[in-house]
Structure formats: C-alpha cells, structure tokens
Enzyme design. Structure first.
Site, mmCIF file in Angstrom:
data_model
loop_
_atom_site.group_PDB
_atom_site.id
_atom_site.type_symbol
_atom_site.label_atom_id
_atom_site.label_comp_id
_atom_site.label_asym_id
_atom_site.label_seq_id
_atom_site.Cartn_x
_atom_site.Cartn_y
_atom_site.Cartn_z
ATOM 1 N N ASP A 153 31.596 45.063 75.511
ATOM 2 C CA ASP A 153 32.796 45.900 75.496
ATOM 3 C C ASP A 153 32.647 47.058 76.476
ATOM 4 O O ASP A 153 32.338 48.188 76.094
ATOM 5 C CB ASP A 153 33.104 46.406 74.085
ATOM 6 C CG ASP A 153 33.699 45.321 73.205
ATOM 7 O OD1 ASP A 153 33.808 44.167 73.663
ATOM 8 O OD2 ASP A 153 34.063 45.630 72.057
ATOM 9 N N TYR B 47 37.433 48.184 78.335
ATOM 10 C CA TYR B 47 38.633 48.234 77.487
ATOM 11 C C TYR B 47 39.903 48.152 78.330
ATOM 12 O O TYR B 47 40.934 48.735 78.003
ATOM 13 C CB TYR B 47 38.625 49.485 76.600
ATOM 14 C CG TYR B 47 37.616 49.359 75.485
ATOM 15 C CD1 TYR B 47 38.001 48.985 74.214
ATOM 16 C CD2 TYR B 47 36.255 49.576 75.730
ATOM 17 C CE1 TYR B 47 37.070 48.840 73.193
ATOM 18 C CE2 TYR B 47 35.317 49.417 74.731
ATOM 19 C CZ TYR B 47 35.727 49.062 73.462
ATOM 20 O OH TYR B 47 34.800 48.907 72.456
ATOM 21 N N HIS C 68 26.532 41.248 71.118
ATOM 22 C CA HIS C 68 27.558 42.252 70.831
ATOM 23 C C HIS C 68 27.804 42.526 69.338
ATOM 24 O O HIS C 68 27.598 43.655 68.882
ATOM 25 C CB HIS C 68 28.862 41.875 71.533
ATOM 26 C CG HIS C 68 29.941 42.901 71.379
ATOM 27 N ND1 HIS C 68 29.786 44.218 71.785
ATOM 28 C CD2 HIS C 68 31.192 42.824 70.840
ATOM 29 C CE1 HIS C 68 30.889 44.893 71.513
ATOM 30 N NE2 HIS C 68 31.746 44.081 70.928
ATOM 31 N N HIS D 277 34.622 45.040 60.966
ATOM 32 C CA HIS D 277 33.835 43.879 61.383
ATOM 33 C C HIS D 277 32.798 43.449 60.349
ATOM 34 O O HIS D 277 31.825 42.777 60.683
ATOM 35 C CB HIS D 277 33.153 44.141 62.732
ATOM 36 C CG HIS D 277 34.092 44.560 63.813
ATOM 37 N ND1 HIS D 277 35.152 43.790 64.216
ATOM 38 C CD2 HIS D 277 34.143 45.701 64.573
ATOM 39 C CE1 HIS D 277 35.815 44.421 65.179
ATOM 40 N NE2 HIS D 277 35.234 45.573 65.400
ATOM 41 N N HIS E 14 29.906 46.668 68.959
ATOM 42 C CA HIS E 14 31.080 46.169 68.238
ATOM 43 C C HIS E 14 31.610 47.153 67.189
ATOM 44 O O HIS E 14 32.796 47.469 67.173
ATOM 45 C CB HIS E 14 30.760 44.814 67.608
ATOM 46 C CG HIS E 14 31.947 43.953 67.319
ATOM 47 N ND1 HIS E 14 33.024 43.839 68.179
ATOM 48 C CD2 HIS E 14 32.232 43.139 66.262
ATOM 49 C CE1 HIS E 14 33.905 42.995 67.666
ATOM 50 N NE2 HIS E 14 33.454 42.562 66.501
ATOM 51 N N VAL E 15 30.757 47.605 66.276
ATOM 52 C CA VAL E 15 31.140 48.618 65.298
ATOM 53 C C VAL E 15 30.984 49.980 65.957
ATOM 54 O O VAL E 15 29.909 50.299 66.476
ATOM 55 C CB VAL E 15 30.274 48.528 64.033
ATOM 56 C CG1 VAL E 15 30.642 49.640 63.055
ATOM 57 C CG2 VAL E 15 30.431 47.163 63.385
ATOM 58 N N HIS E 16 32.042 50.784 65.936
ATOM 59 C CA HIS E 16 32.047 52.040 66.698
ATOM 60 C C HIS E 16 31.413 53.163 65.897
ATOM 61 O O HIS E 16 32.054 54.147 65.497
ATOM 62 C CB HIS E 16 33.470 52.393 67.112
ATOM 63 C CG HIS E 16 34.113 51.332 67.934
ATOM 64 N ND1 HIS E 16 35.476 51.218 68.102
ATOM 65 C CD2 HIS E 16 33.577 50.287 68.639
ATOM 66 C CE1 HIS E 16 35.747 50.177 68.866
ATOM 67 N NE2 HIS E 16 34.609 49.605 69.203
#
Length: 581
Positions: A228, A231, A367, A377, A404-406
């Site tokens: 990622d 964006y 990711h 997620h 992936h997890v922010h």
C-alpha cells in the site's frame, strides 16, 4: 581515572564488566526471553488527528523538478546478492486524458555510470525500459500512459562498498546529478546492515511526510515497504480530491478508479531517500488497480525492480534476497498462496536452500497480518495463514512484518493462535500515514467484534473461524485483548530493525509525534533467537551459527557495540582498553 589491573585479572575483569553492562542494559530494554508479555493497549491520543489530507500534486515534494528527458523518481533496489544493485528511474512526461499515445521506450537510453571515486566513473552498464497504460472502458473516465521507466542492474560490485553513480542517457545528453549508493555486506553470521527501516501503508499525506522525515533522521541502510504505497486508488481518474473512504465518496464509480499521476508524485516524494538507500517493496491491496480486460497491478509490476528472477520465483509478487546475515522472504497475499500453487512450491524450495550458518536470521514480510486484534481486517487472511503458517514455523522464521491495519501491534511469539517460544515475532506497522486514517477500534472492544461475514479479502477465500481452545474458546472474538497480542497502539510511525549478531536484534517503533517532542520511543525490544531450543526438524542447509555456539568474545563485543545503554559504558571501555596496554 585510569584503572590498572594485574595482567592475570584483566581478561576476567573485562568479561565480568561486559556481562554487567549487558545486565544493566537488559534491565532497561526488554527481550523476548522476558515474554510472553502481558497484553497492553495504549489508547488513541485524542489530542492527535486520526488522519490528514493528501498533499496536492503541486506540492514541492511531489511536482516534477527536471526538464525534458532528465531522470526523475530515481530508486535503488537490492538484487539477490551484495554484488548487484538495481537502479530505476523515469524519463519524459506521463499523459492523461481520453486519447493517450504511449511514448517509445527506445527513444531514451538506459545507462548507469559508476565508480568508487566522486567524478570518476570506471564502469558503465545499460538496461531496459518500458511504459505502461492504465485504461478504462467507461465513458467519462480518463486514461493514462506513463513516462519511460528504466531499470538497470549493476553487477560485479564489491560488498559493503560506497559507489558514486549517475543514470540517464549520455547521448542526449541527459544524465542525473551524481548520487551515492552503498552495497550490502556479504552474508555471514557477524555481518549485518546497520539499520533496516520498515514502513507500511505510507500514502502521500502530511502524516506520510512526517513518517519519511522521521525515518530519514534515523539514517537507515535498507528500507522494507510492506505494501500500500501511493493510495492512487482513492481518487477518480480525473484527479481532484482523494477520499479517506472511496466507496463512501464515489458510490457510483463504475470501477475502482485510480489517478495514476499520484504514482509519479510518490516517486518524486521518495526520491531523496530511495536514490541513495535501496527500497524493497511488496504489493498490497491498493496496488491491485483493476483496469480494462481484467488487468491488475500494472503500476506495481512496471515501476519496481525486484530480484524475482535472481531468487528463482520469476514473479514480482513474491521473491527473496539477502542482506548480510539476514535472508528476507517477501510473500504475495494477492496471488495464489495455496499449498498446491507456484508460490508455495517456490517458498518451500527457497526455505530449504537457506544456509543458517551464513544467514542466521530469517525474516518474512507480506501485506495483510495473520495475527491482528483490531476490528479492521480481523481474520481477513485466515485462509493464507492456514495454508502457509506451518511451513514458516517448520523452518523457524524469526520475524514477520505486515501492514494493512493502520496501527501498530507487536505479537508475542505464537503459532496457530497458541503462545509458542519457537514461533515468529509478528509485527504490524501499517501506520505509515495514509489518507484512510489510523485504526482505533479493537475486535475485543464492546460491540466492535466484526461478524463472520465482514472483512472479506480482495483476493482468496474466507476462512473465518471460532477459537477452539483458550479463553476465547467457541468465540469469534476475544472478550479482552488476546494473550498473543503484546502491545498495540493507534499512532502513525515506522520501525527500525538493528541486527546485533546471530542471536540478538533490536526492534524500535518510532511514533511520528515523538519526532517533535523528546524523541522517546513507542516500543523497543530485543528479539532473541534460540535455535538450540527450536531446532528446525526439516533443517535448512548448514548448521545454525548460534546453535553451534558463537564466539563469546565476538558475541559480547557485538552486543557492547550496539547496546543502547550509557550508564556504565564509558567506565567499561576505559577498563577494557587499559587492560590491553
């Protein structure tokens, strides 16, 4: 004051003081030997913003600052050995509109000049070039075709050596300014890169800028980008303003659109860093970017050079490489990961060929996380875990990095949802700063447990499960922070891995906000390998350097050189130096 000791005492005294120093340091910095750790949660700081808007394309860090066919977006990447390096860049202007005509890749040459002295380029090498297009078969959507993307592999370099280089086309002439690169050290149990930066889900916001500024200050020698990147798919093809929630802002979009010029802005944004420090990337879901005829991942596949052929995968979606005594495995979560597929077969072969005498550390990255206690997620890639986890455990992978997890989360050593001292340490660093904002809700928060029908992956099946043992037996979510989750915090930041020797590696998580305060640390721990207790039943090639017993003197010296402790260090150094007079 000088400290002089009788010669028969000097060696013993030096060893005693080094051990004393280690004890003092370990009291300040925990190690995984102190675990498993009691789960800890740091709540989101309400004085901080959960996110920020993207930087505009005319921002000084994103806009094009060269003319004609001079190189821009210059980036380095490692090949499979320390004697090779990839150099990539872009020339010419991208086009966007209804009728775009691709540039001719052969119209601009791909050259790299390099040498060990500034201004003296003893070698020259040529590479290849290409362009790609992002096309949409829908009325009103804009198409895109890229500038010319160049990739040149330099071979025959000396490990651990500084080189000066230029890239471009000398016949025009259109060569870049002089830049500097540093090759990695040779594989070996005592040879490691100084600092490895790990970033995920970066984007192009003000928070992204803070992450990169903070990371640059920490002076890494290698960057892992765990998916990622830009964006660009948070936009319509016509540009405008990006959205933190695409489906909310553009519910009538006929396809998940992208604004490809964001990729060019991102390349320029990263160039001050990537033109001198190699960056290794792996794809995330924001790189899928579907277009005409079901084509996906075109930007990712064209823009980045990775050692896929060199590592035998022949796929840019997964590959491996070495940096000193570390073997890295980059896995693809958005291509077939089943045990009957090509990626699994390659992974099994690659793991079996790892020589743990030369590369004691085995680090994997992909990711989406398998172990994740956030609402976002949650159990999304449970299918991938069920297919691949046993293989990674069998070959004793030491550390796994995900995005992936922010948010940030460090996991206790675990295998199959059970605390296991031989399992990897999983670390999620999807907190690079992107436009989608930081995640703050946990699956164990009251009313926040997703339903089994939520969190469907963008690739692969759904394998959500209820736990079959432990405190959450029979449930889809825990009622409290899971025992395998050691620390979680909702903040933007990045991580730095410093491998000390074949046994110890220092992991530090840096929060963005601390860069503007006293630069305190968000998380810090020594990850300790115990190969003598966790023997690989299938065994990779070679004996483990630590399992055979490292030199006590070398190990102590490496620890002493790296330990972040200053209380008694000057006294010890003085004592040891005097003992050798």
């Amino acid at each position: 004051m000088d400290v002089l000791l009788p010669s028969r005492w000097r060696g013993a005294a030096a060893i005693f003081l080094i051990i004393a120093e280690i004890v003092v340091c370990q009291a300040l910095i925990p190690t995984t030997l102190d675990g498993p750790f009691k789960p800890s949660t740091r709540s989101f700081d309400p004085s901080l913003r959960r996110g920020s808007a993207d930087l505009p394309m005319d921002h000084p860090r994103l806009k094009k600052n060269v003319s004609g066919n001079f190189p821009q977006q210059i980036a380095l990447a490692l090949s499979s050995s320390p004697t090779s390096m990839w150099v990539s860049w872009v020339t010419g202007d991208a086009q966007i509109g209804s009728n775009v005509i691709p540039l001719d890749p052969a119209s601009v040459g791909s050259e790299v000049w390099y040498g060990k002295e500034s201004g003296k380029y003893t070698d020259k090498v040529r590479g290849n070039s290409s362009v790609y297009s992002q096309l949409y078969p829908f009325e009103g959507l804009s198409n895109y075709t890229s500038g010319i993307i160049h990739h040149v592999r330099i071979d025959g370099l000396e490990p651990g050596t500084k080189y000066f280089y230029k890239c471009g086309d000398s016949s025009m002439p259109a060569m870049s300014d002089e830049l500097v690169l540093q090759t990695m050290p040779l594989p070996g149990s005592t040879s490691y890169p100084a600092r490895i930066a790990v970033i995920g889900d970066l984007g192009l916001t003000s928070n992204s800028s803070s992450t990169i500024d903070h990371l640059t200050r920490n002076d890494p020698s290698l960057i892992l980008m765990v998916g990622d990147l830009t964006y660009a798919n948070q936009y319509l093809t016509t540009g405008g303003k990006g959205a933190s929630c695409y489906s909310c802002a553009f519910p009538d979009a006929p396809i998940r659109e992208t604004y490809q010029p964001r990729w060019d802005g991102w390349g320029r944004f990263m160039e001050p860093l990537t033109s001198r420090i190699p960056m290794m990337v792996i794809e995330g879901n924001h790189e899928i970017e579907p277009q005409v005829a079901g084509i996906t991942f075109k930007s990712y596949l064209t823009r980045f050079a990775v050692p896929s052929e060199e590592s035998g995968s022949n796929s840019n979606f997964y590959y491996s490489f070495e940096a000193g005594g570390i073997h890295f495995i980059m896995l693809g979560a958005y291509v077939d990961y089943n045990s009957t597929g090509a990626q699994y077969t390659w992974l099994q072969r690659d793991l079996n060929q790892v020589n743990r005498s030369n590369t004691p550390w085995l680090v994997a990255a992909w990711h989406p996380p398998w172990y994740n206690s956030y609402n976002s997620h949650y159990q999304e890639f449970e299918c991938m875990r069920q297919e691949m986890e046993a293989l990674l455990y069998q070959y004793r992978v030491d550390i796994v990095f995900n995005g992936h997890v922010h948010a940030y989360e460090r996991i206790n050593r675990v295998y199959n949802y059970t605390l296991d001292s031989c399992g990897p340490v999983y670390i999620t660093v999807g907190d690079g700063g992107n436009i989608e904002q930081v995640d703050v809700d946990h699956a164990d928060d009251p009313g926040k447990c997703p339903s089994p029908g939520d969190n469907k992956p963008e690739f692969g099946g759904v394998c959500h499960l209820n736990f079959t043992s432990g405190p959450a037996k029979g449930k889809f979510c825990w009622d409290s922070q899971p025992e395998w989750s050691a620390l979680r915090e909702s903040s933007f930041g990045h991580g730095i891995l410093e491998v000390v020797n074949s046994t110890y590696a220092l992991w530090t998580w840096h929060r963005n906000q601390d860069n503007y305060k006293d630069d305190k640390l968000g998380d810090q721990i020594y990850i300790v390998r115990q190969p003598e207790l966790c023997t690989n039943s299938s065994t990779s090639k070679g004996n483990d350097a630590t399992g055979k017993g490292s030199s006590t003197a070398n190990g102590a010296a490496a620890l002493l050189a790296k330990w972040k402790c200053f209380i008694s260090l000057p006294f010890i150094l003085t004592t040891v130096m005097q003992s050798h007079k």
